[in-house]
Scaffold this motif. Sequence first.
Motif: not given
Length: 450
Positions: A95-97, A100-104, A213-217, A390-397
């Motif tokens: 979520s921090d990555l 915008e600006g935190n994880g470019g 700011p983001r959160k991810i579950a 053990t797992f595969l996951r994906a998300n985008n900025s």
Amino acid sequence: MGSEWDEPLTPAGRLFMQAEMKQIIHCVVGLKNPIQVEIVKDEMRKSMLLQHPRFRSLMVHDHRGVEHWRPVQIDIDRHLVIITEGVSEVNKYLSDLSIEGNGGLSMDKPLWEIHLLMEQRCLIFRIHHSLGDGISLMSMLLASCRKLNHPLELPSLHLHTNTSTTIRRFNLWNLLVTMWFTVLFAVDFVLRCFWFRDHKTPITGGAGVELWPRKIATATFSLQHMKTVKNAVSNATINDVLFAIISSGISRYLDSRAPNGLRDGLQLTGLAMVNLREQPGLQELSNLMKSNSGAKWGNKFGMILLPVYYHRSNSPNQLEYLKRAKAMIDKKKKSLEAPFSYKVGAIVMSTVGPKFASFLNYRILCHTSFTISNVVGPQEEIMIGGNPITFLRANNSALPHALTLNMVSYAGRADMQVQVAKDIIPDPDFLAKCFEDALLEMKEQVAAKI
């Protein structure tokens, strides 16, 4: 000055370089055993990733300001980020990555990185969307993997039919139906870009929300449960079940956040990414890297609008969500909405330029309620560098949406990353549970009828 070896960016690649549309894809790989850094480096050196020219190139501008890829020497150490401590949760790190600006990604090296979360035994492949879409990138990742029970064999890439490539017998009636639904949905798409927007609800984002700011579950589903529910409705698909889950889950969430405050049947529109390759599903990497292949590497996807409807979640028949989802998606399958959006985007990029194309994409994001993508991964267990996955996951900025849903299936289960703007949706874990409970209730209703 340019170089004779420079390769121009594709129109989609240029779009993802625009300020409003900059996107980084995160492919998350959980491992059973501790990470050995030297093994990771050895695997990278012999991987297909370093053989692909885009992963060995800088993004540069020519004298006219047009973006190009320029080959360079790769320093593997510059692309590895080793995190030994200070990370309590993988999703918190993601979520921090995603902001915008935190994880470019640094523009002075090729636009990808691999983060090694040592305590969590997790690899995060961070790849700029201009390099390729989810199908391309997942295919490249799997080219470095092997079957767990057959260590010399590549993972099986099962084809997955998408909404744009369903084969129908050609006749005049089918042609008229296709033309009708294509015109209908194309007009809706254009109106969405400029005027129409979803009714405001507790999950609505908007302009500037990509900076919040983001959160991810993570919502986890059993593929067997999804198949059981699918079989309860004639000719239903896993995608139909997925959208039934989303519709029911969002309704459950809105019931708790806006009790009696929303009209029953209210439409909330999702924006879905559809793979447009001639061979749908994940691809053998050798096919993707051939210039004359119908599979073709890069960003080869269209967008479609997928409405879901709020219904009070005390409905006694949860399978109604599946019937409504199937009826809606069946109409989408009869149209050319996804190819239309892709072609119009390419025309706008080539005639008006990436800034206007970016403006249109940004507008349609602001006028809809959520984004959804679904990548079908291998159904057998696999390993990378001898380490079982053990797992595969994906998300985008982050996007202007307050809710982004990215699902990847692997080895009998599907993990859906529920990314939210936390000031709008402060409780993504509860929302993820709403999705999980929706599937379980549908499965229980099917079991009760048997």
